[in-house]
Scaffold this motif. Structure first.
Motif, PDB file in Angstrom:
ATOM      1  N   CYS A  25     -51.691   2.592 -61.438  1.00  0.00           N
ATOM      2  CA  CYS A  25     -52.025   3.872 -60.788  1.00  0.00           C
ATOM      3  C   CYS A  25     -50.773   3.951 -59.169  1.00  0.00           C
ATOM      4  CB  CYS A  25     -53.391   4.178 -59.487  1.00  0.00           C
ATOM      5  SG  CYS A  25     -52.950   3.411 -58.110  1.00  0.00           S
ATOM      6  N   ARG A  26     -50.550   5.292 -59.050  1.00  0.00           N
ATOM      7  CA  ARG A  26     -49.502   5.096 -58.254  1.00  0.00           C
ATOM      8  C   ARG A  26     -49.687   5.078 -56.793  1.00  0.00           C
ATOM      9  NH1 ARG A  26     -44.859   8.994 -59.415  1.00  0.00           N
ATOM     10  NH2 ARG A  26     -45.156   9.321 -61.842  1.00  0.00           N
ATOM     11  N   GLN A  27     -49.169   4.424 -55.922  1.00  0.00           N
ATOM     12  CA  GLN A  27     -49.191   3.839 -54.783  1.00  0.00           C
ATOM     13  C   GLN A  27     -49.586   5.399 -53.981  1.00  0.00           C
ATOM     14  OE1 GLN A  27     -46.221   2.635 -52.139  1.00  0.00           O
ATOM     15  NE2 GLN A  27     -47.620   1.966 -50.278  1.00  0.00           N
ATOM     16  N   ARG A  47     -41.120  -2.460 -62.479  1.00  0.00           N
ATOM     17  CA  ARG A  47     -42.194  -1.770 -61.684  1.00  0.00           C
ATOM     18  C   ARG A  47     -43.230  -2.817 -61.696  1.00  0.00           C
ATOM     19  NH1 ARG A  47     -42.936   4.435 -61.317  1.00  0.00           N
ATOM     20  NH2 ARG A  47     -41.037   4.311 -60.472  1.00  0.00           N
ATOM     21  N   THR A  48     -43.517  -3.531 -62.621  1.00  0.00           N
ATOM     22  CA  THR A  48     -44.600  -4.880 -62.486  1.00  0.00           C
ATOM     23  C   THR A  48     -44.426  -6.112 -62.320  1.00  0.00           C
ATOM     24  OG1 THR A  48     -46.114  -3.978 -64.278  1.00  0.00           O
ATOM     25  CG2 THR A  48     -46.664  -2.930 -62.198  1.00  0.00           C
ATOM     26  N   GLN A  58     -50.861  10.787 -61.560  1.00  0.00           N
ATOM     27  CA  GLN A  58     -50.547   9.972 -60.452  1.00  0.00           C
ATOM     28  C   GLN A  58     -51.547   7.839 -61.222  1.00  0.00           C
ATOM     29  OE1 GLN A  58     -52.358  11.097 -56.870  1.00  0.00           O
ATOM     30  NE2 GLN A  58     -51.200  13.240 -56.840  1.00  0.00           N
ATOM     31  N   ALA A  59     -51.870   7.895 -62.529  1.00  0.00           N
ATOM     32  CA  ALA A  59     -52.623   7.044 -62.490  1.00  0.00           C
ATOM     33  C   ALA A  59     -52.954   7.018 -64.448  1.00  0.00           C
ATOM     34  CB  ALA A  59     -54.472   7.315 -62.114  1.00  0.00           C
ATOM     35  N   ALA A  81     -43.064   0.515 -66.793  1.00  0.00           N
ATOM     36  CA  ALA A  81     -43.969  -0.154 -66.191  1.00  0.00           C
ATOM     37  C   ALA A  81     -43.498  -1.919 -65.585  1.00  0.00           C
ATOM     38  CB  ALA A  81     -45.619  -0.152 -66.656  1.00  0.00           C
ATOM     39  N   CYS A 134     -52.336   6.859 -54.408  1.00  0.00           N
ATOM     40  CA  CYS A 134     -53.738   8.041 -55.389  1.00  0.00           C
ATOM     41  C   CYS A 134     -55.024   8.094 -55.221  1.00  0.00           C
ATOM     42  CB  CYS A 134     -53.588   7.458 -57.179  1.00  0.00           C
ATOM     43  SG  CYS A 134     -54.680   8.398 -58.157  1.00  0.00           S
ATOM     44  N   LYS A 141     -51.895  -3.675 -56.892  1.00  0.00           N
ATOM     45  CA  LYS A 141     -52.490  -2.573 -56.508  1.00  0.00           C
ATOM     46  C   LYS A 141     -53.375  -2.962 -56.153  1.00  0.00           C
ATOM     47  CE  LYS A 141     -50.253   0.307 -58.540  1.00  0.00           C
ATOM     48  NZ  LYS A 141     -49.040   0.910 -57.793  1.00  0.00           N
ATOM     49  N   GLU A 144     -54.692  -0.941 -52.439  1.00  0.00           N
ATOM     50  CA  GLU A 144     -54.797   0.660 -52.741  1.00  0.00           C
ATOM     51  C   GLU A 144     -55.753   0.844 -52.511  1.00  0.00           C
ATOM     52  OE1 GLU A 144     -52.970   2.931 -53.770  1.00  0.00           O
ATOM     53  OE2 GLU A 144     -50.829   1.438 -53.669  1.00  0.00           O
ATOM     54  N   LYS A 158     -53.134   9.409 -69.762  1.00  0.00           N
ATOM     55  CA  LYS A 158     -52.223   9.495 -68.265  1.00  0.00           C
ATOM     56  C   LYS A 158     -52.311  10.474 -67.841  1.00  0.00           C
ATOM     57  CE  LYS A 158     -47.487   9.257 -68.201  1.00  0.00           C
ATOM     58  NZ  LYS A 158     -47.322   8.721 -66.743  1.00  0.00           N
TER      59      LYS A 158
END
Length: 140
Positions: free
Chosen positions: A16-18, A94-95, A128-129, A91, A20, A52, A55, A125
């Motif tokens: 998920c996006r920050q 970023r992760t 946001q998540a 992804a 969410c 996450k 979150e 998809k």
């Protein structure tokens, strides 16, 4: 090792996006399960990547559903990359993981079910998540 009568272990993975929010995650979860006629009560746990861990949406969703929420380091998710239906270079940048939702679902299903897991619902998809469902045992 699972026995022929063993109930399947179903595990949800989320990316998920920050920021969410839990209702967005719940809607994605419920829509995906409804499409496959899977009862929400059959889910054994939720998982994501350790980035996450704080979150609020994921934490609130796990509390609301009264399910364990497990976080995995990117290095623990990396071995699942060959089994992913979709590999995201964004992804990974970023992760450190090519697919958070699917990898986390597979990792948790294997951890809970003590057997090899497969994707039952590949990456779904939302803006946001992302969501995925993995299972071990007999086909649900």
């Amino acid at each position: 090792m699972t026995t022929p009568d063993a109930k399947p272990t179903l595990a949800v993975g989320f990316g998920c996006r920050q920021g969410c929010e839990a209702p967005v995650l719940l809607q994605l979860l419920e829509q995906s399960l409804l499409a496959r006629r899977i009862d929400l009560a059959s889910i054994a746990g939720l998982a994501s990547i350790d980035g996450k861990r704080h979150e609020p949406g994921l934490i609130e969703l796990a509390r609301h559903l009264q399910l364990p929420l497990v976080f995995f380091e990117a290095a623990a998710l990396q071995p699942y990359e060959p089994r992913l239906s979709h590999r995201s270079s964004l992804a990974f940048a970023r992760t450190g993981c090519h697919g958070v939702a699917e990898s986390a679902a597979l990792a948790l299903a294997e951890q809970l079910g003590q057997a090899p897991a497969s994707l039952l619902i590949s990456r779904q998809k939302h803006p946001q998540a992302t969501f995925a469902l993995a299972w071990t045992g007999q086909n649900p």
